[in-house]
Design a protein around this motif. Structure first.
Motif, PDB file in Angstrom:
ATOM      1  N   GLY A 159       2.574 -30.988  -5.149  1.00 41.23           N
ATOM      2  CA  GLY A 159       2.990 -29.589  -5.807  1.00 41.23           C
ATOM      3  C   GLY A 159       4.768 -28.982  -5.695  1.00 41.23           C
ATOM      4  O   GLY A 159       5.289 -30.181  -5.097  1.00 41.23           O
ATOM      5  N   SER A 160       4.932 -27.999  -5.950  1.00 42.97           N
ATOM      6  CA  SER A 160       6.437 -26.656  -6.075  1.00 42.97           C
ATOM      7  C   SER A 160       6.264 -26.488  -4.167  1.00 42.97           C
ATOM      8  O   SER A 160       5.503 -25.933  -4.515  1.00 42.97           O
ATOM      9  CB  SER A 160       5.662 -26.160  -7.441  1.00 42.97           C
ATOM     10  N   PHE A 161       7.087 -26.123  -4.039  1.00 45.80           N
ATOM     11  CA  PHE A 161       8.033 -26.433  -2.714  1.00 45.80           C
ATOM     12  C   PHE A 161       7.796 -24.043  -3.275  1.00 45.80           C
ATOM     13  O   PHE A 161       7.736 -23.506  -1.888  1.00 45.80           O
ATOM     14  CB  PHE A 161       9.711 -25.973  -2.540  1.00 45.80           C
ATOM     15  N   ALA A 162       7.712 -23.819  -4.409  1.00 46.72           N
ATOM     16  CA  ALA A 162       6.775 -23.016  -4.509  1.00 46.72           C
ATOM     17  C   ALA A 162       5.800 -22.162  -3.551  1.00 46.72           C
ATOM     18  O   ALA A 162       5.871 -21.221  -3.193  1.00 46.72           O
ATOM     19  CB  ALA A 162       7.103 -22.054  -5.918  1.00 46.72           C
ATOM     20  N   ASP A 183       6.722 -34.393  -8.902  1.00 43.53           N
ATOM     21  CA  ASP A 183       6.619 -35.532  -9.596  1.00 43.53           C
ATOM     22  C   ASP A 183       6.126 -36.096  -9.209  1.00 43.53           C
ATOM     23  O   ASP A 183       5.798 -36.450  -8.163  1.00 43.53           O
ATOM     24  CB  ASP A 183       8.390 -35.919  -9.398  1.00 43.53           C
ATOM     25  N   PRO A 184       4.815 -36.476  -9.220  1.00 45.71           N
ATOM     26  CA  PRO A 184       3.948 -37.881  -8.573  1.00 45.71           C
ATOM     27  C   PRO A 184       4.624 -39.350  -9.090  1.00 45.71           C
ATOM     28  O   PRO A 184       4.202 -39.673  -8.265  1.00 45.71           O
ATOM     29  CB  PRO A 184       2.437 -37.755 -10.822  1.00 45.71           C
ATOM     30  N   GLU A 185       5.407 -39.723  -9.415  1.00 47.58           N
ATOM     31  CA  GLU A 185       6.381 -40.191  -9.175  1.00 47.58           C
ATOM     32  C   GLU A 185       7.113 -40.606  -7.529  1.00 47.58           C
ATOM     33  O   GLU A 185       7.179 -41.572  -7.075  1.00 47.58           O
ATOM     34  CB  GLU A 185       6.970 -41.154 -10.389  1.00 47.58           C
ATOM     35  N   ASP A 188      11.077 -31.429   3.544  1.00 49.72           N
ATOM     36  CA  ASP A 188      11.392 -31.528   2.666  1.00 49.72           C
ATOM     37  C   ASP A 188      11.246 -31.301   1.326  1.00 49.72           C
ATOM     38  O   ASP A 188       9.420 -31.995   1.098  1.00 49.72           O
ATOM     39  CB  ASP A 188      11.614 -33.148   2.060  1.00 49.72           C
ATOM     40  N   GLY A 189      11.209 -30.048   0.939  1.00 50.69           N
ATOM     41  CA  GLY A 189      10.165 -29.431  -0.613  1.00 50.69           C
ATOM     42  C   GLY A 189      10.600 -30.029  -2.050  1.00 50.69           C
ATOM     43  O   GLY A 189      10.389 -29.946  -2.782  1.00 50.69           O
TER      44      GLY A 189
END
Length: 316
Positions: free
Chosen positions: A85-88, A63-65, A35-36
């Motif tokens: 991190g980003s799903f990229a 998002d850290p939250e 789940d990205g």
């Protein structure tokens, strides 16, 4: 689906098109799924309920939250791994190296992000003009608006927000920031409303501009293009790619990505004979929208478009 149902988070947040996502992923008990866009974990919770002891669930979010929620609610489960991190960047995460049976991207801003004024996503709540999904990286919306020239601002509003008044708004922003810095969401929303007639539309005059600035600040379209390529690198044969978009530009990228790998390009008599085409994806149905029952319970689902594709086996 109603709050408290199988897909609802502890806060009652409803994941969009919950049943359709799980159907699209075709979860196998011993599969590995990513789940990205964890958000608050509604879709992830549904996947985990369908996994057996040998299954694996990989969770990502910028998002850290969201990551704090993932670690708090899922971190004790040995089948789960969490990465901020980003799903990229999913192909660079070692956990994905063994291949994936399913990848989910639920795009756009989440309801919890919109609900917190301090994140600066919503013109309906006054807060710092931030808009970053990762508040520790990159420029905030206020920083970008303070340095971008009038043409760049207008181009972003037109291209990413389809805002017809983009030049007028950009001109007003540049004039206003010479008088005082634009650092609050309510300040920007009021400025836009002062130069854009409301007309017959029910939406706030700042809606498209806020959307465009958010997409730009977070590099959302570039990340989507990179993330789709990364998913292709990691999906196993038979693995499913599921994308939920809320914006026509996002959906166009997903649609064209799938089509380019599922169907041969049209022949052109004026061009040289093309290389033989080997499909690497199979579209599973067409674009799907939320049903009436979900729309009644969750208006955010109104603009959601879901696309599903399956990775094909390609001979070596």
């Amino acid at each position: 689906m109603t709050a408290g149902g199988p897909g609802a988070t502890r806060s009652g947040h409803l994941p969009v098109m919950f049943e359709e996502v799980l159907e699209g992923l075709a979860v196998k008990a011993d599969g590995t799924y990513l789940d990205g866009t964890f958000g608050r974990g509604g879709h992830a919770r549904g996947v985990l309920q369908r996994l057996g002891p040998g299954g694996r669930l990989l969770l990502m979010d910028k998002d850290p939250e969201a990551i704090a929620t993932a670690e708090r609610e899922f971190g004790a489960d040995g089948r789960v791994a969490v990465f901020r991190g980003s799903f990229a960047d999913l192909a660079h995460w070692d956990e994905t190296a063994g291949g994936l049976d399913g990848v989910l991207f639920d795009l756009g801003v989440s309801s919890p992000q919109l609900d917190v004024a301090e994140r600066g996503f919503s013109f309906g709540k006054d807060g710092p003009l931030d808009m970053r999904m990762d508040p520790d990286g990159g420029e905030s919306a206020a920083q970008w608006l303070a340095r971008a020239d009038e043409k760049e601002i207008a181009d972003v509003l037109w291209t990413l927000g389809e805002e017809r008044m983009s030049r007028r708004i950009a001109r007003a922003i540049v004039a206003e920031r010479e008088r005082e810095p634009i650092v609050r969401t309510a300040q920007l929303a009021a400025l836009i409303a002062s130069v854009v007639p409301r007309g017959k539309e029910k939406i706030h005059p700042a809606t498209r501009s806020f959307q465009a600035i958010r997409i730009h600040v977070n590099r959302e379209l570039a990340d989507l293009e990179t993330g789709l390529e990364a998913a292709m690198q990691r999906l196993k044969a038979g693995g499913r790619l599921v994308v939920i978009s809320f914006h026509s530009l996002e959906d166009r990228i997903a649609k064209q990505f799938i089509a380019a790998r599922a169907k041969a390009p049209p022949a052109n008599r004026r061009m040289p004979e093309p290389e033989p085409f080997t499909p690497t994806l199979r579209a599973i149905g067409g674009a799907r929208k939320a049903g009436e029952a979900e729309l009644a319970a969750n208006p955010r689902a109104r603009s959601a478009v879901l696309r599903v594709a399956e990775r094909l086996q390609v001979a070596a």
